[in-house]
Design an enzyme around this catalytic site. Structure first.
Site, mmCIF file in Angstrom:
data_model
loop_
_atom_site.group_PDB
_atom_site.id
_atom_site.type_symbol
_atom_site.label_atom_id
_atom_site.label_comp_id
_atom_site.label_asym_id
_atom_site.label_seq_id
_atom_site.Cartn_x
_atom_site.Cartn_y
_atom_site.Cartn_z
ATOM 1 N N LYS A 1 0.822 -1.209 0.000
ATOM 2 C CA LYS A 1 0.000 0.000 0.000
ATOM 3 C C LYS A 1 0.862 1.268 0.000
ATOM 4 O O LYS A 1 0.534 2.242 -0.664
ATOM 5 C CB LYS A 1 -0.915 0.001 1.220
ATOM 6 N N HIS B 1 -14.268 -4.033 8.269
ATOM 7 C CA HIS B 1 -13.593 -3.589 7.042
ATOM 8 C C HIS B 1 -13.700 -4.613 5.928
ATOM 9 O O HIS B 1 -12.909 -4.615 4.992
ATOM 10 C CB HIS B 1 -12.118 -3.264 7.296
ATOM 11 N N ARG C 1 -6.503 -8.141 -9.569
ATOM 12 C CA ARG C 1 -7.145 -9.447 -9.837
ATOM 13 C C ARG C 1 -8.617 -9.187 -10.108
ATOM 14 O O ARG C 1 -9.084 -8.060 -10.012
ATOM 15 C CB ARG C 1 -7.020 -10.320 -8.589
ATOM 16 N N GLU D 1 -2.528 7.237 7.816
ATOM 17 C CA GLU D 1 -3.303 8.195 7.034
ATOM 18 C C GLU D 1 -4.484 8.726 7.814
ATOM 19 O O GLU D 1 -4.882 8.169 8.832
ATOM 20 C CB GLU D 1 -3.726 7.609 5.678
HETATM 21 P P1 ADP Z 1 -7.746 -4.059 2.544
HETATM 22 O O1 ADP Z 1 -6.480 -4.336 1.822
HETATM 23 O O2 ADP Z 1 -7.836 -4.793 3.826
HETATM 24 O O3 ADP Z 1 -8.935 -4.177 1.648
HETATM 25 P P2 ADP Z 1 -8.130 -1.163 2.359
HETATM 26 O O4 ADP Z 1 -7.020 -0.178 2.408
HETATM 27 O O5 ADP Z 1 -8.718 -1.428 1.024
HETATM 28 O O6 ADP Z 1 -7.612 -2.526 2.999
HETATM 29 O O7 ADP Z 1 -9.266 -0.697 3.367
HETATM 30 C C1 ADP Z 1 -10.329 -1.546 3.733
HETATM 31 C C2 ADP Z 1 -11.470 -0.734 4.322
HETATM 32 O O8 ADP Z 1 -11.033 0.026 5.453
HETATM 33 C C3 ADP Z 1 -12.072 0.300 3.404
HETATM 34 O O9 ADP Z 1 -13.022 -0.245 2.533
HETATM 35 C C4 ADP Z 1 -12.666 1.291 4.378
HETATM 36 O O10 ADP Z 1 -13.883 0.805 4.905
HETATM 37 C C5 ADP Z 1 -11.677 1.293 5.510
HETATM 38 N N1 ADP Z 1 -10.675 2.368 5.352
HETATM 39 C C6 ADP Z 1 -9.501 2.265 4.721
HETATM 40 N N2 ADP Z 1 -8.821 3.430 4.737
HETATM 41 C C7 ADP Z 1 -9.574 4.314 5.418
HETATM 42 C C8 ADP Z 1 -9.428 5.698 5.810
HETATM 43 N N3 ADP Z 1 -8.340 6.409 5.507
HETATM 44 N N4 ADP Z 1 -10.428 6.268 6.510
HETATM 45 C C9 ADP Z 1 -11.533 5.566 6.847
HETATM 46 N N5 ADP Z 1 -11.730 4.275 6.520
HETATM 47 C C10 ADP Z 1 -10.772 3.630 5.812
HETATM 48 P P1 ADP Z 2 -12.522 -8.239 -2.565
HETATM 49 O O1 ADP Z 2 -12.329 -9.066 -3.795
HETATM 50 O O2 ADP Z 2 -13.782 -7.503 -2.604
HETATM 51 O O3 ADP Z 2 -11.355 -7.375 -2.186
HETATM 52 P P2 ADP Z 2 -11.962 -9.595 -0.110
HETATM 53 O O4 ADP Z 2 -11.269 -8.379 0.384
HETATM 54 O O5 ADP Z 2 -12.911 -10.254 0.830
HETATM 55 O O6 ADP Z 2 -12.774 -9.289 -1.419
HETATM 56 O O7 ADP Z 2 -10.868 -10.619 -0.587
HETATM 57 C C1 ADP Z 2 -11.106 -11.514 -1.624
HETATM 58 C C2 ADP Z 2 -10.486 -12.828 -1.316
HETATM 59 O O8 ADP Z 2 -9.104 -12.657 -1.194
HETATM 60 C C3 ADP Z 2 -10.977 -13.439 -0.034
HETATM 61 O O9 ADP Z 2 -12.037 -14.304 -0.200
HETATM 62 C C4 ADP Z 2 -9.748 -14.162 0.459
HETATM 63 O O10 ADP Z 2 -9.745 -15.479 -0.001
HETATM 64 C C5 ADP Z 2 -8.598 -13.433 -0.157
HETATM 65 N N1 ADP Z 2 -7.839 -12.560 0.742
HETATM 66 C C6 ADP Z 2 -7.620 -11.254 0.576
HETATM 67 N N2 ADP Z 2 -6.833 -10.784 1.525
HETATM 68 C C7 ADP Z 2 -6.556 -11.791 2.352
HETATM 69 C C8 ADP Z 2 -5.783 -11.925 3.543
HETATM 70 N N3 ADP Z 2 -5.137 -10.935 4.083
HETATM 71 N N4 ADP Z 2 -5.731 -13.126 4.140
HETATM 72 C C9 ADP Z 2 -6.376 -14.165 3.598
HETATM 73 N N5 ADP Z 2 -7.116 -14.091 2.484
HETATM 74 C C10 ADP Z 2 -7.196 -12.934 1.853
#
Ligand code: ADP
Ligand code: ADP
Ligand code: MG
Length: 672
Positions: free
Chosen positions: A116, A235, A300, A200
């Site tokens: 990230k 989240h 992906r 952030e």
């Molecule tokens: P992940 O890799 O686990 O998907 P993300 O960075 O995409 O992590 O964040 C997952 C979720 O966390 C977001 O969909 C949102 O709900 C929350 N989130 C992430 N960043 C912020 C932020 N700066 N402020 C508020 N909520 C956040």
């Molecule tokens: P999206 O495709 O909307 O980002 P998710 O954040 O739930 O959906 O992640 C999609 C898939 O990726 C999950 O079903 C899981 O199998 C895998 N995955 C993503 N991040 C992780 C993690 N940190 N640990 C294990 N599995 C993960």
């Protein structure tokens, strides 16, 4: 186009990829673990190769085995699905080295977007807006603290390598920063093997809006509009929809172009998603004030891609196969249009009323709504299980995805509620009823969306029972009578149901309904009808009970209500599904009640199968009721196990990292 591809995944996504491949005349090879030997995805493919043990590290993550399987079966390309190896640049590289096409972006793009912090530095250069924050290399705790103070609280600390909603800490004030940082780094090193973090600004009441992008090897790149994934728990996404409610044409274009710029900055090819966090400074009713910031790119196909397919009429897996085989994108930007509205609900094996604790078990009953794929006004179910299959502790807890489409959002919502009502699952806890409550909540119905929707609507989402005792008891009694009639046929002399030719006869039932004990009396009338009384005293219900068989259920009339009820008996418990909601009721044996199961006493057992992450105590420690004792991880989530009573820890029975079965005793507590 390829003749044969290998699908390096399992469950619904493996089945979904296989479906498109089949339609396109491309042969498929499945891979499977021990636990998946009989799985639906194996049957969905033309060939299958066993690759190892049930745990992902012994099978779906063993890429050398997967590459061998592709070579042995003559597959030309590998589709990684999502999760597992889909964002693993080494795997993408290894495919290329083995002469196989990786159906996904180039390894360099996976790498650039994998962390990230690094990806944010790249995005900054490409002019994509970022959340104010610090994403530098220097990880000195004092520097991070100073940066957080500069950004202003609340801030979010994120593991740079994090994903799946893990490795994030919200910090409300400066004094709490150091402890939160240490805890985030610990989780990051354990879960992702990398403790680098970024800090952030925590955006208040944000929306999660993401853009589907697609690139090809000829340098074309388009966006297939947005998806709103604001409804989340921990989240993680629960409901996803497209288009995003309230989106303006101008903002859609800006976000789409920013996403394409992000993809182009890393030479992106194939399907990808650029996730944005969107601030709503003017509240829900002022979409023109929305501000978007880049959050991360998922390199992906995404779980929620079907909503995009529903509103564009395109098959994204087909696009992936075309692009991976060297063809140009099937459409140009100006040929893509949004038609109607689509919503996806993730149906998971979990208990929403118990903090979404994942559940495992067998799908004794698994009935789905009738489907009409890829059409306007459609209902689509993507799943990787069949009735009778088990949801095992090895993989994540998603059972199925329900995707509906309508001309308008209101139509899609109504269709989703209907489809959820027709989804009958018995055998393990699911979030189906919870999803219905979310769909009907004011916030969701009126599209007042942000990531805090679930906590905000808490009062109407949890512990809700839409089917009361009278109707539940009536359904249980009616289905009992129906079973007896079916068993005994028409011969009145063999009837044991209390039927008497001369006198009306009363029959007593006792039930456990949500922990309360209820009595009911059924009276057989001479004309063959029934009268039913449920409960005693003021709250009692009384009246005629009538029922007739209906396709898959009963047309049930009782106490002024008429509904279609489907009842599944499992032991003494009747699982009742009606259009208004589902419930269960347990018939008590009239001869043997009292004597409840012995209490768990001082034993502390695992509430689900999983891995012990850590113990917060050691032998000899005095603990008080509610104090956290251990952390377990199962199905992508962490769960804290708290002391059921005051006591002293006698012994820890496992070590961090151990796999434990459901009900395993984790540690021994004694009362003081
Ligand atoms: P992940 O890799 O686990 O998907 P993300 O960075 O995409 O992590 O964040 C997952 C979720 O966390 C977001 O969909 C949102 O709900 C929350 N989130 C992430 N960043 C912020 C932020 N700066 N402020 C508020 N909520 C956040
Ligand atoms: P999206 O495709 O909307 O980002 P998710 O954040 O739930 O959906 O992640 C999609 C898939 O990726 C999950 O079903 C899981 O199998 C895998 N995955 C993503 N991040 C992780 C993690 N940190 N640990 C294990 N599995 C993960
Ligand atoms: Mg994300």
């Amino acid at each position: 186009m390829f003749q044969k591809i290998l699908i390096a995944n399992r469950g619904e996504i493996a089945c979904r990829v296989a479906a498109t491949a089949r339609r396109m005349g491309v042969k498929t090879v499945a891979v499977y673990s021990d636990a998946d030997a009989q799985a639906k995805h194996v049957a969905a493919c033309d060939e299958a190769v066993h690759i190892g043990g049930s745990a992902p590290k012994d099978s779906y993550l063993r890429w050398e085995r997967i590459i061998e399987a592709a070579q042995a079966t003559g597959a030309q390309a590998i589709h990684p699905g999502y999760g597992f190896l889909s964002e693993n640049e080494d795997f993408a590289q290894a495919c290329a080295a083995a002469g196989l096409v990786f159906i996904g972006p180039p390894p360099s793009a996976i790498k650039d977007m994998g962390l990230k912090a690094e990806s944010k530095q790249l995005m900054e250069k490409a002019g994509v807006p970022l959340v104010p924050g610090y994403h530098g290399k220097d990880q000195d705790p004092q520097l991070l603290q100073r940066e957080a103070d500069r950004i202003g609280y609340p801030v979010l600390i994120k593991a740079s390598a994090g994903g799946g909603g893990k490795g994030m800490r919200l910090v409300e004030k400066s004094e709490d920063f150091a402890a939160a940082l240490a805890s985030c780094q610990r989780e990051a090193i354990n879960s992702f093997g990398d403790d680098a973090v970024l800090v952030e600004k925590y955006v208040l009441r944000p929306r999660h809006i993401e853009i589907q992008v697609f690139g090809d090897t000829q340098g074309n790149c388009v966006y297939l509009f947005e998806r709103d994934c604001s409804v989340q728990r921990r989240h993680q996404k629960v409901l996803e929809e497209a288009p995003a409610p309230g989106m303006t044409e101008a903002l859609r274009r800006q976000m789409g172009e920013a996403a394409v710029a992000a993809a182009k900055a890393v030479g992106y090819v194939g399907a990808g998603t650029v996730e944005f966090i969107v601030e709503q400074p003017g509240g829900y009713d002022a979409p023109e004030q929305m501000k978007f910031y880049f959050m991360e790119m998922n390199t992906r196909l995404q779980v929620e891609h079907p909503v995009t397919e529903a509103i564009t009429g395109e098959d994204l897996v087909e696009w992936q196969l075309c692009v991976a085989s060297g063809q140009p994108l099937p459409k140009r930007q100006d040929e893509l249009k949004i038609i109607g509205h689509a919503i996806e609900a993730r149906i998971c094996a979990e208990n929403p009323d118990n903090n979404f604790l994942p559940a495992t078990g067998q799908l004794h009953v698994y009935r789905k709504p009738a489907c009409t794929s890829f059409e306007r006004g459609s209902v689509r179910v993507d799943d990787g299980v069949r009735e009778g299959d088990a949801i095992s502790p090895f993989y994540d807890s998603m059972i199925a995805k329900l995707i509906v489409h309508g001309d308008t959002r209101a139509q899609a919502l109504a269709r989703l509620d209907d489809a959820l009502a027709q989804t009958h699952i018995v055998g393990l806890a699911t979030n189906v009823q919870f999803l219905r409550h979310v769909v009907k909540s004011d916030s969701f119905a009126q599209a007042r969306l942000d990531t805090a929707l679930i906590p905000r609507e808490e009062a109407v989402l949890f512990g809700q029972e839409r089917v009361g005792l009278p109707l539940a008891a009536a359904a249980a009694v009616a289905s009992q009578l129906q079973r007896e009639q079916a068993q005994e046929g028409a011969n009145p002399f063999s009837r044991r149901d209390g039927w008497r030719s001369l006198v009306a006869c009363r029959r007593r039932f006792e039930f456990d309904f949500n922990g309360t004990h209820a009595k009911a009396w059924l009276t057989y009338e001479r004309d063959g009808g029934y009268q039913l009384t449920v409960g005693e005293g003021e709250g009692a219900a009384q009246g005629p009970l009538a029922f007739t068989p209906l396709a898959g259920g009963l047309d049930l009339q009782y106490a002024g209500q008429r509904t279609c009820a489907t009842v599944y008996a499992q032991g003494e418990t009747d699982h009742i599904f009606t259009p208004r909601g589902a419930t269960r009721i347990e018939a008590l044996d009239l001869l043997a009640h009292a004597g409840e199961a012995a209490s768990e006493g001082g034993r502390l057992t695992a509430p689900m199968p999983g891995k012990v992450v850590s113990f917060a105590v050691q032998a000899g420690d005095k603990v008080t009721k509610g104090q956290p004792l251990a952390v377990m991880e199962a199905m992508k989530m962490e769960h804290t196990i708290a002391a059921p009573a005051d006591g002293v820890v006698q012994e820890l029975l496992y070590a961090p990292g151990d796999q434990v079965a459901e009900g395993a005793e984790l540690l021994r507590l004694s009362a003081e």
